[in-house]
Design a protein around this motif. Structure first.
Motif, PDB file in Angstrom:
ATOM      1  N   LEU A   1      34.834  29.309  61.364  1.00 50.86           N
ATOM      2  CA  LEU A   1      35.935  29.925  60.606  1.00 50.86           C
ATOM      3  C   LEU A   1      36.818  30.698  61.579  1.00 50.86           C
ATOM      4  CD1 LEU A   1      37.360  30.824  57.996  1.00 50.86           C
ATOM      5  CD2 LEU A   1      35.605  32.562  57.701  1.00 50.86           C
ATOM      6  N   THR A   2      38.090  30.296  61.662  1.00 46.53           N
ATOM      7  CA  THR A   2      38.978  30.938  62.613  1.00 46.53           C
ATOM      8  C   THR A   2      40.377  31.088  62.020  1.00 46.53           C
ATOM      9  OG1 THR A   2      39.630  30.946  64.962  1.00 46.53           O
ATOM     10  CG2 THR A   2      39.734  28.819  63.814  1.00 46.53           C
ATOM     11  N   GLY A   3      41.224  31.773  62.764  1.00 44.77           N
ATOM     12  CA  GLY A   3      42.598  32.026  62.326  1.00 44.77           C
ATOM     13  C   GLY A   3      43.190  33.092  63.214  1.00 44.77           C
TER      14      GLY A   3
ATOM     15  N   SER B   1      45.020  37.076  59.613  1.00 42.05           N
ATOM     16  CA  SER B   1      45.131  35.902  58.731  1.00 42.05           C
ATOM     17  C   SER B   1      44.249  36.038  57.486  1.00 42.05           C
ATOM     18  CB  SER B   1      44.766  34.618  59.491  1.00 42.05           C
ATOM     19  OG  SER B   1      43.464  34.718  60.040  1.00 42.05           O
TER      20      SER B   1
ATOM     21  N   LYS C   1      40.561  36.240  57.862  1.00 43.54           N
ATOM     22  CA  LYS C   1      39.272  35.589  58.148  1.00 43.54           C
ATOM     23  C   LYS C   1      38.099  36.337  57.514  1.00 43.54           C
ATOM     24  CE  LYS C   1      40.039  36.064  62.501  1.00 43.54           C
ATOM     25  NZ  LYS C   1      41.450  36.521  62.445  1.00 43.54           N
ATOM     26  N   THR C   2      38.094  37.665  57.707  1.00 45.23           N
ATOM     27  CA  THR C   2      36.981  38.478  57.205  1.00 45.23           C
ATOM     28  C   THR C   2      36.929  38.423  55.683  1.00 45.23           C
ATOM     29  OG1 THR C   2      37.187  39.941  59.113  1.00 45.23           O
ATOM     30  CG2 THR C   2      35.943  40.774  57.227  1.00 45.23           C
TER      31      THR C   2
ATOM     32  N   ALA D   1      35.491  35.015  54.685  1.00 43.51           N
ATOM     33  CA  ALA D   1      34.048  34.957  54.961  1.00 43.51           C
ATOM     34  C   ALA D   1      33.268  35.785  53.943  1.00 43.51           C
ATOM     35  CB  ALA D   1      33.771  35.459  56.381  1.00 43.51           C
TER      36      ALA D   1
ATOM     37  N   ASP E   1      29.102  36.540  62.908  1.00 43.00           N
ATOM     38  CA  ASP E   1      30.425  37.006  63.331  1.00 43.00           C
ATOM     39  C   ASP E   1      30.431  37.209  64.844  1.00 43.00           C
ATOM     40  OD1 ASP E   1      32.692  38.653  63.970  1.00 43.00           O
ATOM     41  OD2 ASP E   1      32.831  39.225  61.856  1.00 43.00           O
TER      42      ASP E   1
ATOM     43  N   VAL F   1      32.114  32.947  62.345  1.00 43.36           N
ATOM     44  CA  VAL F   1      33.456  33.527  62.291  1.00 43.36           C
ATOM     45  C   VAL F   1      33.848  33.915  63.708  1.00 43.36           C
ATOM     46  CG1 VAL F   1      34.913  35.342  61.321  1.00 43.36           C
ATOM     47  CG2 VAL F   1      33.026  34.400  59.968  1.00 43.36           C
TER      48      VAL F   1
ATOM     49  N   PRO G   1      37.449  34.585  65.888  1.00 45.62           N
ATOM     50  CA  PRO G   1      38.909  34.593  66.019  1.00 45.62           C
ATOM     51  C   PRO G   1      39.393  33.721  67.179  1.00 45.62           C
ATOM     52  CG  PRO G   1      38.082  36.822  65.717  1.00 45.62           C
ATOM     53  CD  PRO G   1      36.887  35.947  65.894  1.00 45.62           C
TER      54      PRO G   1
ATOM     55  N   VAL H   1      40.323  26.682  59.178  1.00 49.54           N
ATOM     56  CA  VAL H   1      41.361  27.600  59.632  1.00 49.54           C
ATOM     57  C   VAL H   1      41.955  28.334  58.437  1.00 49.54           C
ATOM     58  CG1 VAL H   1      43.704  27.742  60.605  1.00 49.54           C
ATOM     59  CG2 VAL H   1      41.967  26.331  61.728  1.00 49.54           C
ATOM     60  N   VAL H   2      42.010  29.664  58.541  1.00 49.59           N
ATOM     61  CA  VAL H   2      42.744  30.461  57.560  1.00 49.59           C
ATOM     62  C   VAL H   2      44.165  30.565  58.105  1.00 49.59           C
ATOM     63  CG1 VAL H   2      42.862  32.624  56.283  1.00 49.59           C
ATOM     64  CG2 VAL H   2      40.642  31.754  57.017  1.00 49.59           C
TER      65      VAL H   2
END
Length: 204
Positions: free
Chosen positions: A7-9, A13, A15-16, A19, A32, A112, A114, A130-131
């Motif tokens: 999970l990235t962005g 964006s 992300k947290t 998640a 994380d 997660v 970044p 992707v967020v």
């Protein structure tokens, strides 16, 4: 090991938030990378001991923890020291992430990160989520959240991969462009998709 979703962005964006929604609504385990990066330099850790040995005890706060501000100051002005630090910490972080991913007990799990793409961590995950958010929204959110100038946020954006490159790496995308963007329906749909993929993987 279960299906692992990266999970990235970009900055701000969401992300947290994404998640946490997966965890709260569906009980999905999360690793994380930012938390792991802090854990590998905790008091008594191999990472912190090596840093203190290299830079001297001045790099420590009064309570024995890492003085991050002082470390940032040193590596900001010295590329060689920054490289030394990266060479020390990146393997420690990757090993700890692998250990944590191996202990995931939910049907699938999240890493997660970044800087998933920037740090070439794609091989640690099965899919990339992707967020996505517009750069204008990123600047607005970060200025408000972190009380910084738009110029500072622009500099951070330039240090990350472009939105286009990030999206080109994505298997799945959650759109989070506006404050009222409905995240839960998107998350629920992806949850069902990931369960189906995991089921299919197990039946092979």
């Amino acid at each position: 090991m279960p299906l692992i979703i990266g999970l990235t962005g970009g900055i701000a964006s969401g992300k947290t938030t994404v998640a946490n929604l997966f965890h709260e609504h569906f009980g999905i385990d999360i690793v994380d990378a930012d938390i792991v990066a802090r854990e590998v330099v905790e008091i008594g850790s191999e990472g912190l001991n090596s840093i203190a040995l290299h830079f001297g005890d001045d790099i420590l706060s009064e309570d024995g923890s890492l003085n991050r501000a002082k470390l940032r100051e040193i590596i900001f002005s010295n590329p060689e020291e920054k490289q030394w630090l990266n060479n020390l910490l990146h393997p420690l972080i990757r090993n700890k992430i692998q250990q944590d991913l191996a202990s995931i007990s939910s049907p699938y799990g999240f890493l997660v990160a970044p800087l998933l793409i920037e740090n070439n961590m794609q091989e640690m995950v099965d899919r990339i989520l992707v967020v996505d958010v517009s750069s204008e929204e990123q600047v607005n959110r970060t200025v408000i959240r972190d009380n910084v100038t738009s110029e500072q946020v622009e500099a951070i954006l330039k240090s990350q991969v472009s939105r286009e490159l990030r999206l080109s790496q994505a298997d799945d995308v959650i759109e989070n462009h506006t404050k009222n963007q409905k995240l839960l329906p998107q998350i629920t749909e992806l949850h069902q998709k990931y369960l189906a993929i995991e089921l299919e993987n197990r039946s092979k």
